[in-house]
Design an enzyme around this catalytic site. Structure first.
Site, PDB file in Angstrom:
ATOM      1  CB  THR A  34      47.149  12.003  39.092  1.00  0.00           C
ATOM      2  OG1 THR A  34      47.208  10.933  40.133  1.00  0.00           O
ATOM      3  CG2 THR A  34      45.582  11.799  38.645  1.00  0.00           C
ATOM      4  CG  ASP A  35      51.219  16.103  40.144  1.00  0.00           C
ATOM      5  OD1 ASP A  35      51.758  16.165  38.438  1.00  0.00           O
ATOM      6  OD2 ASP A  35      50.777  16.616  39.970  1.00  0.00           O
ATOM      7  CB  CYS A  36      48.875  12.031  44.524  1.00  0.00           C
ATOM      8  SG  CYS A  36      47.494  12.069  43.102  1.00  0.00           S
ATOM      9  CE1 TYR A  37      47.154   6.539  44.026  1.00  0.00           C
ATOM     10  CE2 TYR A  37      45.645   8.485  43.979  1.00  0.00           C
ATOM     11  CZ  TYR A  37      46.173   6.970  45.093  1.00  0.00           C
ATOM     12  OH  TYR A  37      45.639   6.899  45.774  1.00  0.00           O
TER      13      TYR A  37
END
Lengths: 128, 502
Positions: B128-131
């Site tokens: 994901t964008d954060c992970y």
């Protein structure tokens, strides 16, 4: 004493055990026997005092004889002294001492291997 | 007279508390009386060491660089549940390795971690964008983890039903190997040392109470899942720090034909605050009854064969139907004693003070079976009732004709009373033809050793019979042995096919 006798069919179809009984006069108790097409393996029990006489005779007839002193090995680091082996063993090899530790009457073992697969901790191994 | 928990804790702190194990206490009560014991003894320690499948642990691995939100994760090829955010996972003790099967599982991962071995963590994620990270493989030691918290949903049953086997086959169960024809009895539990046996009303053992858990100073969360104190089968949900645990009191196990389990050493210290506590901890093995049930019956409600006491089970021999049957213990009484003694030392040295449960437990709760909205189909629903059979004195040729006419491979054989006595298959007939024997009667070539099912039996059980015996049809018989139909593997295949399609 337990003796493990290996013989090969190449040496003929002599009644090896019967001949040994006849010639030594020692009563041999056959506890297990595996007979394959070209060879066989027999586990016999003989009185300790007569063991060397029987070994000698069997070897004369061309068999390989091995003395079994510790047929089953218990790994004391793996064993947790639960007692699962006690009722599984057809020969009553295992028992609890007063401290609830497992003890063995190793001379009774006939190498059937039932305990090794029943032990949840993999603590029992047959030698060989 | 009553003693407050503060009074007992003060004695523990100044080293003057009198602590005894649950095995020692009955004799003390017999000697000093209940009042005398209450005055003399401050704490009774219990202990048990046995297979507790319903165990597991939460791990936090710390964040990787770049970070990952693990969606699936494996420890030494044993899958952990990681639907609990980024780098946390819960590993269950009975989860099996994807490469080694029942020889290695969650329990083995715990034992390896505690004994200082390194474990391979493998994880995957969609990113994901954060992970952003999608895959990860790393070697970890227990000390590398932020947390390794054992959290066991169901531990330390009050008592266990003992197991035996009425059938002709050896059974491989979570109660160990059960020999045919009531060949042995397998039991579990430490009897008088078991924690909950010493507090059946759950007054002293409950939420927040400190315990010995695999060598760590753990805690009771509350009653465990499936706890049933109302039927004397209570159990506990427990937690403890894996980093404090020792392989002396935690062991992985593999039960042949069943799977992986974890041996857990667990002990609860019970403060002796009043006469009721004294009475409860005075329990002896002779007083603790349990049933020996038949695992040969593949049902939730296994029939009780006899009732026994733990004293009888521990004696090594129990009589069933006039015959002496050897008993085997699955749990270790020696280790249970070690747990109780270790806990006794902790309390004596002032390393553990006690508390009363922070919440009351309902001791009348009874476990309920599953509500099933769809009934399991029974053999009656799929069996073939239009079955041709043959009498044992008829000729082999007649059998062959019947098989050909009905395009079937199985012909149940009945005697004059209409009871099923054997089965003849096309294979049996082919064999007779090829061997050119002089036999000509069905009874001479039929298989007499038949496996049967009944109209009421669940199809899953019938399917297992086919698989275990490597056969393709079962005669369906009623209680009197009369033929009701034939269950064919093909019919079963159709049924399961439908079930899986949904």
């Amino acid at each position: 004493m337990k003796l493990l006798v290996n013989f090969s069919r190449k040496k003929g179809f002599e009644p090896l055990i019967a001949k040994t009984v006849m010639e030594t006069g020692v009563l041999i108790n056959v506890e297990r026997a595996y007979i394959e097409s070209m060879s066989g393996e027999v586990l016999i029990d003989v009185p300790d005092s007569e063991a060397s006489k029987v070994c000698k005779k069997l070897r004369e007839f061309g068999a390989d004889v091995e003395r079994l002193d510790n047929s089953v090995k218990r790994d004391e680091n793996e064993c947790i002294d639960c007692g699962e082996c006690i009722s599984i063993c057809p020969q009553d090899v295992f028992y609890f001492d007063e401290e609830w530790s497992i003890q063995m009457r190793i001379e009774r073992c006939v190498l059937c291997g039932k305990c090794t697969s029943a032990c949840p901790h993999g603590a029992l191994k047959l030698l060989q | 007279m009553e003693k407050s928990i503060e009074e007992i804790n003060n004695r523990i702190k100044n080293g003057s508390a009198r602590v005894v194990t649950a095995e020692e206490i009955p004799d003390i009560v017999a000697e000093l009386g209940e009042e005398g014991t209450l005055k003399e003894v401050d704490v009774v320690t219990t202990g048990t060491f046995g297979a507790m499948c319903s165990s597991g642990a939460f791990f936090n691995f710390g964040h990787s660089e770049p970070p990952i939100r693990m969606e699936r994760s494996w420890l030494n090829d044993v899958e952990a549940y990681s639907g609990i955010a980024a780098v946390d996972a819960y590993l269950g003790a009975t989860q099996e390795s994807e490469t080694q099967g029942i020889n290695y599982g969650g329990a083995h991962v715990f034992e390896d971690l505690i004994s200082g071995k390194s474990i391979e963590l493998r994880a995957s994620s969609k990113g994901t964008d954060c992970y952003p990270r999608k895959t990860l493989t790393t070697e970890l030691l227990l000390e590398d983890l932020n947390q390794a918290v054992m959290c066991n949903p169901r531990n330390s049953y009050q008592r266990y039903a003992a197991a035996t086997n009425s059938t002709e086959n050896t059974l491989h169960t979570y109660m160990g190997t059960l020999l045919p024809g009531y060949g042995n009895i397998s039991y579990s539990g430490a009897g008088c040392l078991s924690p909950l046996i010493n507090d059946p009303n759950l007054k002293m053992i409950g939420s927040g109470v400190p315990i010995f858990l695999c060598g760590s100073k753990g805690m009771i969360i509350g009653q465990g899942t499936q706890s049933s104190p109302g039927s004397l089968f209570a159990n506990l949900m427990t937690t403890g720090d894996m980093k404090e645990m020792s392989t002396e009191f935690l062991r992985a196990a593999s039960f042949r034909g069943y799977g992986v389990s974890l041996y857990v050493g667990l002990g609860v210290p019970i403060p002796v605050t009043d006469i009721e506590v004294v009475r409860n901890v005075a329990v002896r093995d002779e007083d603790i009854k349990t049933s020996v049930v038949d695992y040969g019956v593949p049902s939730r409600n296994r029939p009780e064969i006899i009732e026994v006491s733990y004293a009888e089970l521990k004696s090594g021999i129990v009589e069933i139907k006039g015959e002496e049957v050897k008993t085997s213990s699955l749990s270790s009484f020696k280790k249970a004693r070690q747990v109780a003694n270790e806990l006794k030392l902790w309390v004596e040295k002032g390393e553990m003070t006690l508390c009363l449960p922070t919440r009351k437990s309902d001791a009348s709760v009874k476990v309920r079976p599953m509500r099933e909205s769809k009934r399991t189909p029974s053999v009656r629903e799929i069996m073939n009732t239009n079955v041709t059979c043959i009498k044992e004195e008829e000729e082999i040729k007649t059998a062959a004709k019947k098989l050909l006419r009905d395009e079937t491979n199985h012909l149940p054989v009945i005697n004059n009373e209409g009871k099923v006595v054997g089965i003849v298959t096309t294979y049996d007939i082919s064999k007779a033809v090829v061997r050119e024997t002089k036999q000509n009667k069905v009874s001479e070539i039929m298989s007499r050793n038949i496996v049967t099912t009944s109209p009421e039996e669940a199809v899953d059980i019938a399917a297992m019979k086919l698989e275990r015996n490597n056969i393709s049809a079962l005669p369906v018989v009623d209680k009197d042995g009369h033929l009701q139909g034939l269950l064919n593997a093909i019919d079963l295949g159709k049924l399961f096919g439908r079930r899986w399609m949904k």
